[in-house]
Design a protein around this motif. Structure first.
Motif, PDB file in Angstrom:
ATOM      1  N   ALA A 199      -7.743  -7.013   2.528  1.00 18.28           N
ATOM      2  CA  ALA A 199      -8.321  -6.021   3.431  1.00 18.28           C
ATOM      3  C   ALA A 199      -9.821  -6.240   3.638  1.00 18.28           C
ATOM      4  CB  ALA A 199      -8.077  -4.622   2.866  1.00 18.28           C
ATOM      5  N   ILE A 221     -10.576   1.038   7.089  1.00 16.81           N
ATOM      6  CA  ILE A 221     -10.137  -0.136   6.348  1.00 16.81           C
ATOM      7  C   ILE A 221      -9.247  -0.951   7.286  1.00 16.81           C
ATOM      8  CG2 ILE A 221      -8.983  -0.994   4.279  1.00 16.81           C
ATOM      9  CD1 ILE A 221      -9.890   2.652   4.397  1.00 16.81           C
ATOM     10  N   LEU A 237       0.824  -1.198   0.000  1.00 17.87           N
ATOM     11  CA  LEU A 237       0.000   0.000   0.000  1.00 17.87           C
ATOM     12  C   LEU A 237       0.863   1.254   0.000  1.00 17.87           C
ATOM     13  CD1 LEU A 237      -2.898   1.053   0.012  1.00 17.87           C
ATOM     14  CD2 LEU A 237      -2.812   1.045   2.514  1.00 17.87           C
ATOM     15  N   SER A 258      -4.794   2.320  -4.981  1.00 15.97           N
ATOM     16  CA  SER A 258      -4.736   1.531  -3.747  1.00 15.97           C
ATOM     17  C   SER A 258      -5.381   0.160  -3.891  1.00 15.97           C
ATOM     18  CB  SER A 258      -5.413   2.293  -2.599  1.00 15.97           C
ATOM     19  OG  SER A 258      -6.813   2.374  -2.800  1.00 15.97           O
ATOM     20  N   HIS A 259      -6.257  -0.032  -4.868  1.00 13.74           N
ATOM     21  CA  HIS A 259      -7.041  -1.263  -4.946  1.00 13.74           C
ATOM     22  C   HIS A 259      -6.202  -2.537  -5.088  1.00 13.74           C
ATOM     23  CE1 HIS A 259     -10.306   1.507  -5.088  1.00 13.74           C
ATOM     24  NE2 HIS A 259     -10.170   1.815  -6.370  1.00 13.74           N
ATOM     25  N   VAL A 281      -7.119   6.489   1.115  1.00 16.57           N
ATOM     26  CA  VAL A 281      -7.519   5.156   0.685  1.00 16.57           C
ATOM     27  C   VAL A 281      -9.042   5.033   0.733  1.00 16.57           C
ATOM     28  CG1 VAL A 281      -7.336   2.682   1.177  1.00 16.57           C
ATOM     29  CG2 VAL A 281      -5.344   4.159   1.434  1.00 16.57           C
ATOM     30  N   ILE A 321      -6.538  -3.923   7.572  1.00 14.94           N
ATOM     31  CA  ILE A 321      -5.567  -4.583   6.704  1.00 14.94           C
ATOM     32  C   ILE A 321      -4.607  -5.387   7.564  1.00 14.94           C
ATOM     33  CG2 ILE A 321      -3.940  -4.244   4.801  1.00 14.94           C
ATOM     34  CD1 ILE A 321      -5.014  -1.313   4.670  1.00 14.94           C
ATOM     35  N   LEU A 353      -4.717  -3.476  -1.738  1.00 14.89           N
ATOM     36  CA  LEU A 353      -5.725  -3.925  -0.776  1.00 14.89           C
ATOM     37  C   LEU A 353      -6.183  -5.345  -1.095  1.00 14.89           C
ATOM     38  CD1 LEU A 353      -7.877  -0.669  -0.509  1.00 14.89           C
ATOM     39  CD2 LEU A 353      -6.204  -1.518   1.144  1.00 14.89           C
ATOM     40  N   ILE A 407     -12.696  -7.243   0.922  1.00 22.75           N
ATOM     41  CA  ILE A 407     -12.327  -6.448  -0.236  1.00 22.75           C
ATOM     42  C   ILE A 407     -12.724  -7.138  -1.539  1.00 22.75           C
ATOM     43  CG2 ILE A 407      -9.993  -7.389  -0.401  1.00 22.75           C
ATOM     44  CD1 ILE A 407     -11.023  -3.688  -0.896  1.00 22.75           C
TER      45      ILE A 407
END
Length: 293
Positions: free
Chosen positions: A126, A162, A86, A117-118, A104, A164, A121, A141
């Motif tokens: 995430a 989020i 990330l 960012s996808h 994010v 993670i 993640l 996610i």
């Protein structure tokens, strides 16, 4: 256009419940572009920039809880150890000004397939913490992206944070653009090694209607590493494994032709990025390099 500006989280949820059509705005790096070019003209904006808790993060023993409005700059400065992919993705976002404002959570809300960012993640596995006056839930996610610029949030929900997992092995992110900075991705790829579970995860951006993983490539590589005992005794990867992983990653793409690149180029480029990120992560693993605390 009405401008709603709650001062606390409860007020934000109440405003969203009363006005489900209100468009959330915090950093504004996506929303303001759409307004400027008249691509969107909502009746209401819901300003979340005055809610301090959305700009906080918590680093636990196993996970990081990232407030929805934590800017990319903070990820770079404070979370590169537990969230390496990330942080690498954050480094490629726009300019310093955009990294100071964009977040994010905002990237998730926009749900653009080209959001930087996808892929990271997805590779990290995430979960998105969504909240409304009805309660709070976590959305994996993998289930969050439902279509081009569409997500799984209900009309009255907002992204609160989020969650993670802290990296337990090397991670990488790579991106192709039409120039070296201030660019929307032509395609992007992230890879995370999870040695504690003997698995790998991937994330692909800007090469399908939504951000996607490459499950066939993940299963193949996980099997190849386990079958050869490479998790326990890391050695250089055979050329055939590297090549096949890249081929399978490319087959996960469902791209289009657009002004940034052709579908054919995107498929080729994702394969190249998959191989490069694999080489970098595996090299780090064989050298015993682990994420920082």
């Amino acid at each position: 256009m009405d401008f709603l500006r709650p001062t606390d989280w409860a007020g934000a949820l109440a405003a969203k419940a009363a006005h489900p059509d209100a468009v959330p705005i915090a950093g504004g790096t996506d929303v303001m572009v759409e307004l400027t070019f008249d691509r969107r003209r909502p009746d209401r904006l819901l300003d979340l920039s005055g809610i301090p808790e959305l700009r906080r993060w918590e680093t636990g023993e196993r996970t990081v809880r990232l407030g929805a409005a934590v800017p990319y700059r903070a990820v770079l400065d404070h979370l590169a150890g537990p969230l390496p992919a990330l942080a690498l993705a954050a480094r490629t976002v726009g300019s310093p000004q955009i990294r100071n404002r964009g977040s994010v959570g905002g990237n998730l809300g926009a749900a653009s397939p080209a959001g930087d960012s996808h892929p990271a993640l997805l590779a990290a596995g995430a979960e998105v913490e969504a909240a409304s006056v009805r309660g709070t839930r976590r959305i994996p996610i993998d289930a969050f992206y439902t279509g081009v610029k569409r997500n799984a949030l209900a009309p009255d929900e907002l992204i609160r944070a989020i969650h993670i997992d802290r990296a337990t092995g090397p991670q990488q992110f790579a991106k192709v653009g039409t120039r070296n900075a201030m660019v929307i991705a032509v395609c992007a790829f992230a890879l995370a090694l999870h040695p504690h579970t003997g698995t790998v995860r991937t994330g692909i951006g800007s090469a399908a209607p939504t951000p996607v993983r490459a499950p066939d490539a993940e299963d193949y590589l996980s099997g190849a590493l386990a079958g050869a005992g490479l998790w326990e005794d890391p050695r250089p990867l055979p050329e055939a494994v590297r090549r096949r992983f890249a081929e399978l990653a490319a087959t996960a793409c469902r791209p289009i032709d657009d002004v940034r690149g052709t579908a054919r180029y995107r498929v080729h480029a994702v394969g190249v990025l998959a191989r490069r990120t694999l080489d970098r992560t595996w090299d780090a693993y064989t050298k015993g390099l682990t994420p920082c605390a």
